[in-house]
Motif scaffolding. Structure first.
Motif, PDB file in Angstrom:
ATOM      1  N   UNK A  26       0.734  -1.175   0.096  1.00  0.00           N
ATOM      2  CA  UNK A  26      -0.114   0.113   0.059  1.00  0.00           C
ATOM      3  C   UNK A  26       0.843   1.452  -0.061  1.00  0.00           C
ATOM      4  N   UNK A  27       2.216   1.029   0.354  1.00  0.00           N
ATOM      5  CA  UNK A  27       2.990   2.133   0.275  1.00  0.00           C
ATOM      6  C   UNK A  27       3.852   2.511  -1.066  1.00  0.00           C
ATOM      7  N   UNK A  28       3.483   3.562  -1.485  1.00  0.00           N
ATOM      8  CA  UNK A  28       4.429   3.920  -2.862  1.00  0.00           C
ATOM      9  C   UNK A  28       5.741   4.167  -2.449  1.00  0.00           C
ATOM     10  N   UNK A  72      12.530  11.684   6.663  1.00  0.00           N
ATOM     11  CA  UNK A  72      12.014  11.258   5.286  1.00  0.00           C
ATOM     12  C   UNK A  72      10.452  11.434   5.327  1.00  0.00           C
ATOM     13  N   UNK A  73      10.009  11.482   3.989  1.00  0.00           N
ATOM     14  CA  UNK A  73       8.616  11.226   3.793  1.00  0.00           C
ATOM     15  C   UNK A  73       8.173   9.711   4.065  1.00  0.00           C
ATOM     16  N   UNK A  74       6.845   9.461   4.049  1.00  0.00           N
ATOM     17  CA  UNK A  74       6.433   8.272   4.222  1.00  0.00           C
ATOM     18  C   UNK A  74       6.952   7.249   2.984  1.00  0.00           C
ATOM     19  N   UNK A  87       4.883   7.609  11.717  1.00  0.00           N
ATOM     20  CA  UNK A  87       5.903   8.708  12.097  1.00  0.00           C
ATOM     21  C   UNK A  87       5.199   9.250  13.341  1.00  0.00           C
ATOM     22  N   UNK A  88       6.169   9.216  14.470  1.00  0.00           N
ATOM     23  CA  UNK A  88       5.657   9.354  15.680  1.00  0.00           C
ATOM     24  C   UNK A  88       6.012  10.943  16.167  1.00  0.00           C
TER      25      UNK A  88
END
Length: 218
Positions: free
Chosen positions: A29-31, A65-67, A113-114
């Motif tokens: 599900x993650x690009x 970083x981005x997701x 991301x916390x």
């Protein structure tokens, strides 16, 4: 062919299928996006345990970083060790205590991301219209940014922006104590701030000091 041999082959086949599914989850599900050219990382801790069928790493990363970039890094780290059923990855930033983000394969990839995201950092640094900024501080550990300012009527206020979402603006009163500025505001926990001599923001409650927030200079 003995039943034991057949059972062993079946277990190997099932294990191979599970590992293939685990590997493919990084493509789920993650690009994915390329990592920045300046980005570096290193393994700080390896708490993997083959007996528990688990890999677990703490990774030091050079920048946020981005997701999508985390998905790329997670896939790279995942492939760096012998396959286990579960793979837990914790990311830490320079000079910042605690875990900033995680990417866990259990077995599907889940990224969290916390701390503050890159976008939240940019928002926190924006100049606010009609306000005279006195100071800005941020703490990843406790998940908030504080902006201390005077509004158009020169009334002292404090804006708190939370990494989990949401923000608040409150009137504050300041006082000078031993060359440090104490900032008081209405709350039910006896909490207040102190701008320390080193410029950092001390975080206090009725039980005393519990942390610090770092200066935001940009």
């Amino acid at each position: 062919m003995s039943p034991n041999f057949f059972n062993m082959q079946l277990k190997i086949l099932l294990y191979s299928i599970l590992m293939m599914l685990a590997i493919s989850c990084a493509e789920g599900k993650y690009k994915k996006e390329p990592l920045p050219d300046s980005f570096t990382y290193s393994v700080a801790e390896d708490n993997s345990n083959p007996v528990l069928d688990k890999n677990q790493l703490v990774i030091n990363i050079s920048e946020k970083l981005s997701v999508e970039q985390l998905a790329t890094l997670a896939d790279e780290v995942f492939k760096s060790k012998p396959r286990q059923k579960r793979f837990y990855i914790f990311y830490e930033l320079p000079n910042t205590p605690g875990t900033w983000a995680t990417s866990h394969f259990d077995p599907d990839l889940e990224i969290s991301i916390l701390g503050f995201t890159q976008e939240q950092d940019e928002h926190n640094k924006e100049d606010l219209a009609d306000m005279t900024i006195i100071g800005r501080w941020s703490t990843e550990k406790f998940g908030f940014t504080v902006i201390y300012f005077k509004d158009a009527n020169q009334i002292e206020k404090m804006k708190t922006i939370y990494s989990a979402g949401g923000e608040s603006i409150e009137d504050v009163k300041s006082s000078l104590i031993d060359e440090e500025t104490r900032i008081d505001y209405d709350n039910n926990h006896g909490e207040y701030f102190i701008i320390q001599r080193d410029g950092k923001l001390g975080l206090y409650s009725e039980n005393g000091k519990y942390g610090e927030a770092e200066i935001l200079t940009k």
